[in-house]
Scaffold this active site. Structure first.
Site, PDB file in Angstrom:
ATOM      1  N   LYS A  28       0.961  -0.918   0.182  1.00 32.10           N
ATOM      2  CA  LYS A  28       0.308   0.399  -0.044  1.00 32.10           C
ATOM      3  C   LYS A  28       0.791   1.554   0.090  1.00 32.10           C
ATOM      4  CE  LYS A  28      -1.823   3.321   2.858  1.00 32.10           C
ATOM      5  NZ  LYS A  28      -1.473   4.330   2.292  1.00 32.10           N
ATOM      6  N   GLU A  67      11.013   2.323  10.162  1.00 25.63           N
ATOM      7  CA  GLU A  67      11.191   3.678   9.041  1.00 25.63           C
ATOM      8  C   GLU A  67      11.540   4.669   9.585  1.00 25.63           C
ATOM      9  OE1 GLU A  67      14.842   3.024   9.271  1.00 25.63           O
ATOM     10  OE2 GLU A  67      14.332   0.977   8.734  1.00 25.63           O
ATOM     11  N   CYS A  87      12.555  12.451   5.667  1.00 26.28           N
ATOM     12  CA  CYS A  87      12.932  12.180   7.178  1.00 26.28           C
ATOM     13  C   CYS A  87      14.991  13.118   7.125  1.00 26.28           C
ATOM     14  CB  CYS A  87      12.884  10.188   7.148  1.00 26.28           C
ATOM     15  SG  CYS A  87      14.352   8.988   5.594  1.00 26.28           S
ATOM     16  N   GLU A 115       9.901  16.936  15.054  1.00 25.31           N
ATOM     17  CA  GLU A 115       9.649  16.490  13.683  1.00 25.31           C
ATOM     18  C   GLU A 115       8.686  17.375  12.739  1.00 25.31           C
ATOM     19  OE1 GLU A 115       8.427  12.786  11.691  1.00 25.31           O
ATOM     20  OE2 GLU A 115      10.901  13.029  10.257  1.00 25.31           O
TER      21      GLU A 115
HETATM   22  P1  NAP Z   1       2.603   8.717   7.869  1.00 26.44           P
HETATM   23  O1  NAP Z   1       1.021   9.356   8.180  1.00 26.44           O
HETATM   24  O2  NAP Z   1       2.634   7.152   9.190  1.00 26.44           O
HETATM   25  O3  NAP Z   1       2.009   7.524   6.595  1.00 26.44           O
HETATM   26  C1  NAP Z   1       3.267   6.540   6.099  1.00 26.44           C
HETATM   27  C2  NAP Z   1       2.567   5.755   5.230  1.00 26.44           C
HETATM   28  O4  NAP Z   1       1.480   5.518   6.561  1.00 26.44           O
HETATM   29  C3  NAP Z   1       0.828   5.827   4.516  1.00 26.44           C
HETATM   30  O5  NAP Z   1       0.978   5.206   3.802  1.00 26.44           O
HETATM   31  C4  NAP Z   1      -0.298   6.291   4.994  1.00 26.44           C
HETATM   32  O6  NAP Z   1      -0.775   5.932   4.278  1.00 26.44           O
HETATM   33  C5  NAP Z   1      -0.040   5.007   6.207  1.00 26.44           C
HETATM   34  N1  NAP Z   1      -0.702   5.158   7.321  1.00 26.44           N
HETATM   35  C6  NAP Z   1      -1.360   5.704   7.679  1.00 26.44           C
HETATM   36  N2  NAP Z   1      -2.025   5.371   9.323  1.00 26.44           N
HETATM   37  C7  NAP Z   1      -1.790   3.550   8.569  1.00 26.44           C
HETATM   38  C8  NAP Z   1      -2.449   3.024   9.874  1.00 26.44           C
HETATM   39  N3  NAP Z   1      -3.078   3.720  10.839  1.00 26.44           N
HETATM   40  N4  NAP Z   1      -2.159   2.290   9.395  1.00 26.44           N
HETATM   41  C9  NAP Z   1      -1.461   2.030   8.734  1.00 26.44           C
HETATM   42  N5  NAP Z   1      -1.005   2.091   7.849  1.00 26.44           N
HETATM   43  C10 NAP Z   1      -1.530   3.745   8.264  1.00 26.44           C
HETATM   44  O7  NAP Z   1       3.665   9.304   7.576  1.00 26.44           O
HETATM   45  P2  NAP Z   1       4.140  10.246   6.355  1.00 26.44           P
HETATM   46  O8  NAP Z   1       2.688  11.806   7.121  1.00 26.44           O
HETATM   47  O9  NAP Z   1       3.199   9.394   4.874  1.00 26.44           O
HETATM   48  O10 NAP Z   1       5.138  10.210   5.869  1.00 26.44           O
HETATM   49  C11 NAP Z   1       6.063  11.141   6.965  1.00 26.44           C
HETATM   50  C12 NAP Z   1       7.121  10.033   7.490  1.00 26.44           C
HETATM   51  O11 NAP Z   1       7.656   9.786   6.848  1.00 26.44           O
HETATM   52  C13 NAP Z   1       7.968  11.814   8.546  1.00 26.44           C
HETATM   53  O12 NAP Z   1       7.678  11.273   9.820  1.00 26.44           O
HETATM   54  C14 NAP Z   1       9.264  11.152   7.898  1.00 26.44           C
HETATM   55  O13 NAP Z   1      11.005  11.032   8.889  1.00 26.44           O
HETATM   56  C15 NAP Z   1       8.623   9.961   8.158  1.00 26.44           C
HETATM   57  N6  NAP Z   1       9.974   9.029   6.906  1.00 26.44           N
HETATM   58  C16 NAP Z   1      10.975   8.286   7.554  1.00 26.44           C
HETATM   59  C17 NAP Z   1      11.396   7.469   6.470  1.00 26.44           C
HETATM   60  C18 NAP Z   1      12.540   6.839   7.242  1.00 26.44           C
HETATM   61  O14 NAP Z   1      13.879   5.456   6.808  1.00 26.44           O
HETATM   62  N7  NAP Z   1      12.945   6.402   8.264  1.00 26.44           N
HETATM   63  C19 NAP Z   1      11.387   7.773   5.443  1.00 26.44           C
HETATM   64  C20 NAP Z   1      11.099   9.206   4.978  1.00 26.44           C
HETATM   65  C21 NAP Z   1       9.769   9.193   5.629  1.00 26.44           C
HETATM   66  P3  NAP Z   1      -1.848   7.267   3.847  1.00 26.44           P
HETATM   67  O15 NAP Z   1      -0.622   8.299   3.121  1.00 26.44           O
HETATM   68  O16 NAP Z   1      -2.933   6.885   3.278  1.00 26.44           O
HETATM   69  O17 NAP Z   1      -2.473   8.252   5.192  1.00 26.44           O
END
Ligand code: NAP
Length: 494
Positions: free
Chosen positions: A173, A248, A282, A380
């Site tokens: 997904k 991650e 990130c 963040e």
């Molecule tokens: P997010 O809101 O946690 O969403 C990430 C993914 O999880 C999306 O596909 C989202 O779907 C899905 N998701 C949301 N709620 C969920 C649930 N309850 N159960 C299962 N899946 C769920 O994060 P984001 O805003 O997309 O990304 C930004 C974050 O990612 C930042 O904190 C960044 O630091 C982190 N990041 C970390 C890395 C690393 O390698 N450490 C790399 C890149 C980004 P939807 O899109 O449909 O909401």
């Protein structure tokens, strides 16, 4: 308007609900595509098809699996520019960066394809004669992959390719803001010869589709990249079924600039680390901890350089900083700027929502006089907002660097070898760069963080295979008699 379906059991199929959602260009706010919104029933179909495909795929020799990946890597290379342009339209980051994002996908695909001729275990002597011992790598089973929007093809490829070469099948997904590159990646893998059912794509909200993946009993492991809050929730839920989980998560990455640093180099690095991808990495540099002796000079020169950054549509080659991804992210960035002002930090540049185009633009923003405990220095923000923090010594700078819950990337600018090694030893982070910004991972090295940034796994490099395989230990006794290991008999003479 182009409409995209779900990919289940090798076919593009309608969502069982018949509902769709919009894909929006964050620079122009144009709707660029409609996506089928999956339901729990669709996730179950995807899991069932991954199950059915597992036996054959896991028994396909890994070098043959690798051949499919090599073909996919070549196709990605041929389509690099087209995919980069699509990504800029869908996600907003500038073309130079979306080309880099596609390049990461190409690199990990070649790398994982080559792993098909390694997938190394170990051999070791046995305690007993006529007995052979070794470890072999086995696939885990059906894996659930959930990815964020900021690296729309690199992060999916970082997970899909190692999972495939290891013999797993997948239910994937992507983020709802950026599904198009995942769709293209799936098409490429299918065209490269991936058998039906091995990779299934479901789209839709995390709270429904993502949650259905996390709770599905047919899925043995979850690999997730995203925010700490979602990651924590997934870990809690998935552990009820004893699923393997790799996380991650976010970062609040420090750059330390010492008084012996090459200042021009440090300014180049901070500029790129903080405002590249509009601060939405990130690994972005969101805190710069500067030695007090050079802070005034550093600050003055950094502000001058930041003022020159051109904000605009990423598809225009002269743009330096594109939009943020969506309205809720835009409001979040604005909220943190207000918090910074209320906390007493000094806003010296930017701080406003602007409209060079109808989309979601925020000026590159710099705060000075930031104390390490302020929320803008701890949490963040994931946008183009940088905090400058003063430190009187390396020890103090490292203490500040370590004062957050996160531990992903970090960097130090210094010409002093001892300072460099102290930083390597003492900064609590999965990655430390010396004289380079904290962004810019290479795919053959492990990637991941400590503390709240993850749960100990590392992606990419040789560790990518560890994430997606189980180790089996094999004892092969060819003595033809019962030989008891030392655990069962007192040791006699050697
Ligand atoms: P997010 O809101 O946690 O969403 C990430 C993914 O999880 C999306 O596909 C989202 O779907 C899905 N998701 C949301 N709620 C969920 C649930 N309850 N159960 C299962 N899946 C769920 O994060 P984001 O805003 O997309 O990304 C930004 C974050 O990612 C930042 O904190 C960044 O630091 C982190 N990041 C970390 C890395 C690393 O390698 N450490 C790399 C890149 C980004 P939807 O899109 O449909 O909401």
């Amino acid at each position: 308007m182009q409409e995209y379906k779900l990919f289940i059991n090798g076919e593009w199929v309608n969502s069982s609900s018949g509902e769709t959602f919009d894909d929006i260009n964050p620079a122009t706010l144009e709707v660029i595509a409609k996506l089928h919104k999956a339901t729990e029933e669709d996730v179950q179909r995807a899991v069932d098809s991954a199950h059915d495909a597992f036996e054959k795929w896991s028994r396909t020799p890994a070098p043959s699996r690798g051949k499919i990946l090599f073909r996919a890597a070549r196709m990605l290379e041929e389509r690099k520019e087209e995919l980069a342009r699509l990504m800029t339209i869908e996600m907003g980051k500038i073309l130079k960066e979306t080309r880099g994002d596609v390049q990461e996908a190409i690199d990990i695909t070649y790398y994982a394809a080559g792993e098909g001729r390694r997938l190394l275990g170990e051999t070791t002597p046995s305690e007993l004669p006529d007995k052979f011992s070794m470890t072999v790598r086995r696939p885990i089973g059906v894996i659930g992959l959930i990815t964020p929007w900021n690296f729309p093809i690199a992060i999916p490829a970082w997970k899909i390719m190692p999972a495939l070469i290891s013999g797993n099948t997948i239910v994937f997904k992507p983020a709802s803001d950026t599904p198009l590159l995942s769709i293209e990646l799936v098409k490429i893998l299918a065209e490269a010869g991936l058998p039906k059912g091995v990779l299934n794509l479901v789209m839709g909200e995390g709270s429904t589709v993502g949650s259905a993946i996390v709770h599905n009993k047919g899925i043995r492991a979850i690999s997730f990249t995203g925010s700490v809050d979602t990651g924590k929730w997934i870990l809690g839920e998935a552990s009820r079924d004893m699923k393997r989980v790799s996380l991650e998560l976010g970062g609040k990455n420090p750059v330390i600039v010492m008084d012996d640093a090459n200042l021009a180099l440090a300014i180049d690095g901070v500029l790129w680390g903080a405002f590249g991808t509009t601060g939405q990495r990130c690994t972005a540099a969101s805190r710069v901890i500067v030695h007090e002796k050079i802070l005034p000079e550093f600050q003055k020169r950094l502000i001058e350089r930041t003022k020159q950054l051109r904000l605009g549509n990423g598809i225009d080659e002269t743009t330096d900083v594109g939009p943020v991804i969506n309205n809720s992210q835009l409001q979040k960035v604005a909220k943190y700027v207000n918090i910074g002002k209320e906390e007493g930090a000094k806003l010296v540049l930017g701080g406003n929502i602007v409209k060079p185009l109808p989309g979601y633009f925020f000026e590159p923003t710099i705060f000075t006089d930031v104390s390490p405990d302020m929320r803008i220095a701890q949490e963040e923000i994931f946008g183009p907002v940088l905090s400058l923090i003063s430190a009187a010594s390396l020890d103090e700078a490292i203490g500040i660097a370590n004062s957050v819950i996160y531990g992903l990337s970090s960097s130090i600018y210094t010409e002093n070898i001892k300072n460099s090694f102290m930083a390597i030893e003492k900064i609590e982070a999965g990655i430390t760069y010396i004289n380079a910004p904290p962004i810019g991972a290479e795919i053959h090295l492990p990637f991941g963080g400590v503390k709240a940034t993850g749960n100990g796994t590392r992606e990419a490099g040789t560790t990518a295979i560890e994430e997606f395989t189980e180790l089996k230990t094999v004892y092969f006794d060819y003595s033809g008699k019962l030989q008891k290991a030392q655990i069962d008999v007192a040791q006699e003479k050697l």
